[in-house]
Design a protein around this motif. Structure first.
Motif, short mmCIF file in Angstrom:
data_model
loop_
_atom_site.label_atom_id
_atom_site.label_comp_id
_atom_site.label_asym_id
_atom_site.label_seq_id
_atom_site.Cartn_x
_atom_site.Cartn_y
_atom_site.Cartn_z
N GLU A 23 0.83 -1.20 0.00
CA GLU A 23 0.00 0.00 0.00
C GLU A 23 0.86 1.25 0.00
OE1 GLU A 23 -3.70 2.02 2.51
OE2 GLU A 23 -2.69 0.24 3.28
N GLU A 24 1.90 1.27 0.84
CA GLU A 24 2.79 2.43 0.86
C GLU A 24 3.46 2.64 -0.49
OE1 GLU A 24 7.06 3.86 2.75
OE2 GLU A 24 5.72 2.67 4.03
N MET A 25 3.92 1.56 -1.11
CA MET A 25 4.60 1.66 -2.39
C MET A 25 3.65 2.15 -3.48
SD MET A 25 6.80 -1.86 -1.95
CE MET A 25 7.84 -1.78 -3.42
N ILE A 26 2.41 1.70 -3.43
CA ILE A 26 1.41 2.11 -4.42
C ILE A 26 1.05 3.59 -4.26
CG2 ILE A 26 -1.04 1.82 -5.00
CD1 ILE A 26 -0.49 -1.26 -4.47
N VAL A 27 0.80 4.00 -3.04
CA VAL A 27 0.36 5.37 -2.80
C VAL A 27 1.49 6.37 -3.04
CG1 VAL A 27 -0.47 6.97 -1.02
CG2 VAL A 27 -1.50 4.70 -1.24
N THR A 28 2.69 6.04 -2.61
CA THR A 28 3.80 6.98 -2.78
C THR A 28 4.41 6.88 -4.17
OG1 THR A 28 5.40 5.40 -1.82
CG2 THR A 28 4.35 6.98 -0.31
N GLY A 29 4.29 5.72 -4.82
CA GLY A 29 4.79 5.59 -6.19
C GLY A 29 3.91 6.33 -7.17
N TRP A 69 2.31 6.00 -9.89
CA TRP A 69 2.48 6.03 -11.35
C TRP A 69 2.39 4.62 -11.87
CZ3 TRP A 69 1.31 9.95 -14.02
CH2 TRP A 69 1.70 10.11 -15.35
N TRP A 70 2.01 4.47 -13.13
CA TRP A 70 1.62 3.15 -13.64
C TRP A 70 2.76 2.14 -13.65
CZ3 TRP A 70 4.08 1.19 -17.90
CH2 TRP A 70 4.76 2.10 -18.73
N ASP A 71 4.00 2.57 -13.87
CA ASP A 71 5.09 1.60 -13.97
C ASP A 71 5.34 0.88 -12.65
OD1 ASP A 71 6.04 4.08 -13.01
OD2 ASP A 71 8.10 3.63 -13.61
N TYR A 72 5.12 1.57 -11.55
CA TYR A 72 5.21 0.94 -10.24
C TYR A 72 3.92 0.18 -9.91
CZ TYR A 72 8.87 4.50 -9.22
OH TYR A 72 9.96 5.32 -9.21
N VAL A 73 2.82 0.87 -10.04
CA VAL A 73 1.54 0.38 -9.50
C VAL A 73 1.05 -0.87 -10.22
CG1 VAL A 73 -0.90 0.95 -9.19
CG2 VAL A 73 0.88 2.63 -8.62
N ASP A 74 1.17 -0.91 -11.53
CA ASP A 74 0.61 -2.05 -12.26
C ASP A 74 1.33 -3.35 -11.91
OD1 ASP A 74 -0.97 -0.09 -13.28
OD2 ASP A 74 -0.29 -0.28 -15.35
N ASP A 75 2.64 -3.29 -11.78
CA ASP A 75 3.41 -4.48 -11.40
C ASP A 75 2.99 -4.94 -10.01
OD1 ASP A 75 5.26 -6.51 -11.41
OD2 ASP A 75 7.01 -5.22 -11.58
N LEU A 76 2.89 -4.03 -9.08
CA LEU A 76 2.48 -4.37 -7.72
C LEU A 76 1.04 -4.89 -7.69
CD1 LEU A 76 4.10 -1.33 -5.92
CD2 LEU A 76 4.78 -3.72 -5.59
N ALA A 77 0.16 -4.26 -8.44
CA ALA A 77 -1.25 -4.65 -8.45
C ALA A 77 -1.43 -6.08 -8.94
CB ALA A 77 -2.06 -3.68 -9.31
N ILE A 78 -0.80 -6.37 -10.07
CA ILE A 78 -1.04 -7.66 -10.72
C ILE A 78 -0.23 -8.77 -10.09
CG2 ILE A 78 -0.82 -8.89 -12.92
CD1 ILE A 78 -1.32 -6.11 -14.28
N HIS A 79 1.04 -8.52 -9.80
CA HIS A 79 1.93 -9.60 -9.38
C HIS A 79 2.10 -9.73 -7.88
CE1 HIS A 79 3.43 -8.70 -13.59
NE2 HIS A 79 2.97 -9.93 -13.66
N ASP A 104 -11.68 3.93 -2.46
CA ASP A 104 -10.74 4.86 -1.84
C ASP A 104 -10.61 6.13 -2.69
OD1 ASP A 104 -8.50 4.49 0.48
OD2 ASP A 104 -7.80 5.86 -1.07
N GLY A 105 -10.28 7.21 -2.03
CA GLY A 105 -10.06 8.47 -2.74
C GLY A 105 -8.77 8.48 -3.54
N ASP A 106 -7.87 7.54 -3.26
CA ASP A 106 -6.60 7.49 -3.98
C ASP A 106 -6.78 6.73 -5.29
OD1 ASP A 106 -3.44 7.79 -3.61
OD2 ASP A 106 -3.85 5.83 -4.50
N LEU A 107 -6.49 7.38 -6.41
CA LEU A 107 -6.65 6.77 -7.73
C LEU A 107 -5.89 5.46 -7.84
CD1 LEU A 107 -7.08 6.67 -10.85
CD2 LEU A 107 -5.11 8.21 -11.05
N TRP A 108 -4.68 5.41 -7.29
CA TRP A 108 -3.81 4.27 -7.53
C TRP A 108 -4.24 3.05 -6.72
CZ3 TRP A 108 -1.41 4.90 -11.84
CH2 TRP A 108 -1.18 6.21 -12.28
#
Length: 233
Positions: A96-102, A104-114, A137-141
């Motif tokens: 969650e920390e990595m997603i919210v502070t990252g 951007w798609w290059d970070y978030v998509d890898d974390l989301a899927i894998h 959640d209010g956070d897009l990512w």
């Protein structure tokens, strides 16, 4: 870690990589294949003994990163084969920390899927309500993560959860929400195109999300699956 990356960097490529990713954080200029090779060697030479040490190392790499490749290294460390046993629901706050502070798609998509997707597959009873929370959640990512976390599940996709994670973002006109909706539906269409066409029509999904969702369904199949009533002659 930085030394290993620096040794395989091509600084001349760094400006173009930064521009492509629209990144405020600079790049070292390390291409993906070279990065993964260097990191595999580094991870093997410096094994971590506990889940707590692994999480601390990942977050130190993430928080202290000066170059984008160092954050890619943190993500790769989360998925290293030596630490598969550490993938429990207790790792979700780290992701969650990595997603919210990252953010951007290059970070978030890898974390989301894998990563988040892996937790959902392994611990569905615990993760399902958490993904429903993230979907609102209010956070897009976090919302994007909830939408994409079942990409690759194929026949194991929880269709109800997929729809429930999509629907809070249907009113979001931003590119990254609309793209995520279309991508998630396109992935599920590989398994159940009829359901995807029905859902897109039923929900009145249009524009980018619709184009993405139906991209790989041939027109002849679209007409066969179309759930809308035919026009009067």
């Amino acid at each position: 870690m930085r030394l290993a990356l620096t040794e395989v960097a091509d600084p001349g490529k760094a400006p173009a990589m930064q521009a492509y990713m629209k990144s405020d954080m600079p790049f070292l200029g390390v291409q993906a294949v070279a990065r993964r090779t260097a990191l595999r060697r580094t991870f093997a030479e410096h094994p971590l003994g506990s889940a707590a040490e692994w999480r601390e190392t990942v977050l130190d790499l993430w928080r202290e990163a000066e170059y984008r490749e160092e954050r890619y290294a943190a993500i790769e460390l989360t998925g290293h084969r030596l630490y598969r046993g550490f993938q429990t629901v207790s790792t979700l706050p780290m992701y969650e920390e990595m997603i919210v502070t990252g953010a951007w798609w290059d970070y978030v998509d890898d974390l989301a899927i894998h990563r988040v997707g892996g937790l959902l597959s392994a611990f569905p009873d615990t993760m399902r309500p958490l993904m429903l929370e993230w979907a609102h959640d209010g956070d897009l990512w976090k919302r994007r993560t909830a939408i994409l976390c079942q990409n690759g599940f194929k026949a194991a996709t929880d269709t109800g959860l997929l729809h429930a994670c999509i629907e809070p973002s249907l009113s979001d006109t931003g590119f990254f929400a609309r793209k995520a909706i279309g991508w998630a539906l396109r992935e599920y269409a590989k398994t159940n195109p009829r359901e995807v066409v029905r859902y897109v029509d039923h929900m009145g999904i249009s524009g980018l999300s619709r184009r993405e969702a139906l991209k790989n369904i041939p027109p002849v199949d679209l007409s066969r699956y179309d759930s809308r009533p035919s026009a009067s002659p």
